[in-house]
Design a protein around this motif. Structure first.
Motif, PDB file in Angstrom:
ATOM      1  N   GLU A 132       1.221 -19.987 -16.083  1.00 15.35           N
ATOM      2  CA  GLU A 132       2.338 -20.598 -15.357  1.00 15.35           C
ATOM      3  C   GLU A 132       3.595 -20.666 -16.230  1.00 15.35           C
ATOM      4  N   ALA A 133       3.441 -21.147 -17.456  1.00 11.86           N
ATOM      5  CA  ALA A 133       4.589 -21.238 -18.366  1.00 11.86           C
ATOM      6  C   ALA A 133       5.136 -19.849 -18.690  1.00 11.86           C
ATOM      7  N   PHE A 134       4.251 -18.901 -18.950  1.00 10.28           N
ATOM      8  CA  PHE A 134       4.669 -17.535 -19.278  1.00 10.28           C
ATOM      9  C   PHE A 134       5.465 -16.918 -18.134  1.00 10.28           C
ATOM     10  N   ASP A 135       4.957 -17.089 -16.904  1.00  9.33           N
ATOM     11  CA  ASP A 135       5.652 -16.530 -15.743  1.00  9.33           C
ATOM     12  C   ASP A 135       7.045 -17.141 -15.585  1.00  9.33           C
ATOM     13  N   ARG A 181       8.364 -13.852 -28.698  1.00  9.30           N
ATOM     14  CA  ARG A 181       7.503 -12.800 -28.146  1.00  9.30           C
ATOM     15  C   ARG A 181       7.810 -12.569 -26.673  1.00  9.30           C
ATOM     16  N   VAL A 182       8.000 -13.657 -25.932  1.00  7.55           N
ATOM     17  CA  VAL A 182       8.342 -13.528 -24.514  1.00  7.55           C
ATOM     18  C   VAL A 182       9.667 -12.786 -24.389  1.00  7.55           C
ATOM     19  N   LEU A 195      15.985 -20.395 -18.936  1.00 12.45           N
ATOM     20  CA  LEU A 195      14.974 -21.420 -19.181  1.00 12.45           C
ATOM     21  C   LEU A 195      14.368 -21.245 -20.573  1.00 12.45           C
ATOM     22  N   LEU A 196      14.130 -20.010 -20.959  1.00  8.78           N
ATOM     23  CA  LEU A 196      13.610 -19.723 -22.304  1.00  8.78           C
ATOM     24  C   LEU A 196      14.573 -20.255 -23.357  1.00  8.78           C
TER      25      LEU A 196
END
Length: 148
Positions: free
Chosen positions: A103-106, A24-25, A114-115
């Motif tokens: 924080e993780a989403f950003d 999704r990200v 990183l993803l």
């Protein structure tokens, strides 16, 4: 991440949910998703890549919020069983949302590498390399496993 074990076997439902959330990200979707929005897809990947028992997508969606990486903003309103679980029906009917912490989403949004690293760690820790591409295809995550 706390991983649940049954009959001495690792249960990969949380990693599957995280891989779906990473997809999704990667697709630029919002941080939070309603349980009913992800339920069917999560159930399918649990059936495909999880244990050989009836899938319960509500378990990883709900229990992952005990980890700092995942949040359910409405968690204080959700009734739970004696074991601390939430009902699938309640999560669905009340459109309870969950997702990566801000924080993780950003961090994941700002750094596609990183993803990909996070996805590969989840894959390496939970699945043989022979099915990495199948799992990625199942969750809709686009990563070239031949170059990682």
């Amino acid at each position: 991440m706390n991983t649940w074990y049954a009959d001495g076997r690792r249960e990969p439902q949380k990693p599957l949910l995280l891989l779906l959330a990473l997809a999704r990200v990667q697709a630029g979707k919002p941080r939070l998703m309603a349980f009913d929005e992800i339920e069917e897809k999560l159930q399918q990947v649990i059936e495909d890549f999880g244990p050989n028992r009836p899938p319960h997508p509500e378990y990883p969606f709900w229990h992952l919020h005990s980890e700092k990486i995942w949040e359910i903003p409405q968690s204080h309103t959700v009734p739970t069983t004696k074991s601390g679980s939430a009902s699938r029906k309640y999560l669905r009917d009340h459109k309870i949302q969950g997702g990566f912490s801000m924080e993780a989403f950003d961090l994941l949004t700002a750094d596609p590498e990183l993803l990909e690293q996070a996805a590969m760690i989840l894959l390496d820790d939970n699945y043989p390399s022979s099915i990495h591409q199948d799992v990625l295809d199942g969750v809709g995550l686009e990563i070239d496993v031949t170059s990682t």
